[in-house]
Design an enzyme around this catalytic site. Sequence first.
Site, PDB file in Angstrom:
ATOM      1  N   ARG A 104       5.840  -5.123  -5.150  1.00 27.23           N
ATOM      2  CA  ARG A 104       4.650  -4.281  -5.210  1.00 27.23           C
ATOM      3  C   ARG A 104       4.485  -3.789  -6.637  1.00 27.23           C
ATOM      4  NH1 ARG A 104       3.472  -6.412  -1.222  1.00 27.23           N
ATOM      5  NH2 ARG A 104       2.804  -5.538   0.794  1.00 27.23           N
ATOM      6  N   GLU A 136      -4.746  -3.941  -6.963  1.00 29.67           N
ATOM      7  CA  GLU A 136      -5.034  -5.368  -6.876  1.00 29.67           C
ATOM      8  C   GLU A 136      -6.448  -5.569  -6.335  1.00 29.67           C
ATOM      9  OE1 GLU A 136      -2.027  -7.360  -4.597  1.00 29.67           O
ATOM     10  OE2 GLU A 136      -0.594  -7.295  -6.246  1.00 29.67           O
ATOM     11  N   HIS A 163      -0.602 -12.521  -7.076  1.00 26.67           N
ATOM     12  CA  HIS A 163      -0.006 -12.221  -5.768  1.00 26.67           C
ATOM     13  C   HIS A 163       0.054 -13.476  -4.885  1.00 26.67           C
ATOM     14  CE1 HIS A 163       0.788  -8.623  -2.876  1.00 26.67           C
ATOM     15  NE2 HIS A 163       1.533  -9.670  -2.555  1.00 26.67           N
TER      16      HIS A 163
END
Length: 326
Positions: A244, A273, A292
Amino acid sequence: MTAPGTKNVLAVVSPHVGGQAAGAALSGLFPGRAAVTVVESADENPAALRAAHVVITGLAPVTAEHIAAAPDLELIQCASHGFDYVDLDAARRRGVPVCTIGSTGAEKQNVAEQTFALMLALAKQLVPAHTALVAADWALPRLQSSITELSGKTLGIVGLGHIGEEVARRALAFDMTILYTGPEAAPPETEERLRARRVGLDELLRTSDYVTLHAPLTDATRHLLDAARLALLKPTAFVVNTARGALIDQDALADALESGALAGAGLDVFDPEPPTAALRLLGAPNVVLSPHVAGVTRETLVRIALAAVQNVLDHLAGKPVQDVVG
């Protein structure tokens, strides 16, 4: 009109991880006893939220307001290893369990592979080498002194859970020394099998050549690597984050990279994000960035969907659910 005995499932899939298309694939895994509505935000369809018995979320926020707006809510299922985007306190107050897919291992293979992809890219200077060659610049003389090996280096793993173990297992093949840190020690047989030694976080940071993060994002771990902790790292060390983004103070990391206090960073996750253009790390020296992707291979997405749906189906059948985090 929902048939008697049918439960309403709201699948909330954030656009940056596939949105409606991914949600539609997930909804096709449910049998007739579940009526599935797919949205990209829990605010998108207030009626569906109000009627929901189950919310499945794919990295989309589930706030206290969303939970309060669903009077019949029985379960929140995260289609991920993480759960930081769900208001756990609000769910606890309502008595609504929040589950992840953590113990299924659905994501562990690719997150471990992406971790090593970033480590190798940093060690071999792949991004600057590629960029230079595309510009007709034979960069070997300039890059040669900074190209290194993984063999013989110390890898510090923050969080030796399912994913951390997969990373450690691969590190053995690269002849790396493995340190790890976490709130609990791994079983002795796991430490022996992985040849891993548990140390405190500060010692791990001072000692490691590579530090890779595999911890959940909680109040206790937010900015776990702040300016003070980043300063403990050797100037030749690399930081890799596939967990994260908020585990690291991103401005402090940019400071360390820009000043040369840190050799480089490989990042697959950001806060927020998608990242904004103002994120300094986008222009920092010697970074390798990916959007990601560590949990979203074709194979991984299938495993994630099956794991999340199976837990919901168990709940609908009155069976115990797995991986309750709140």
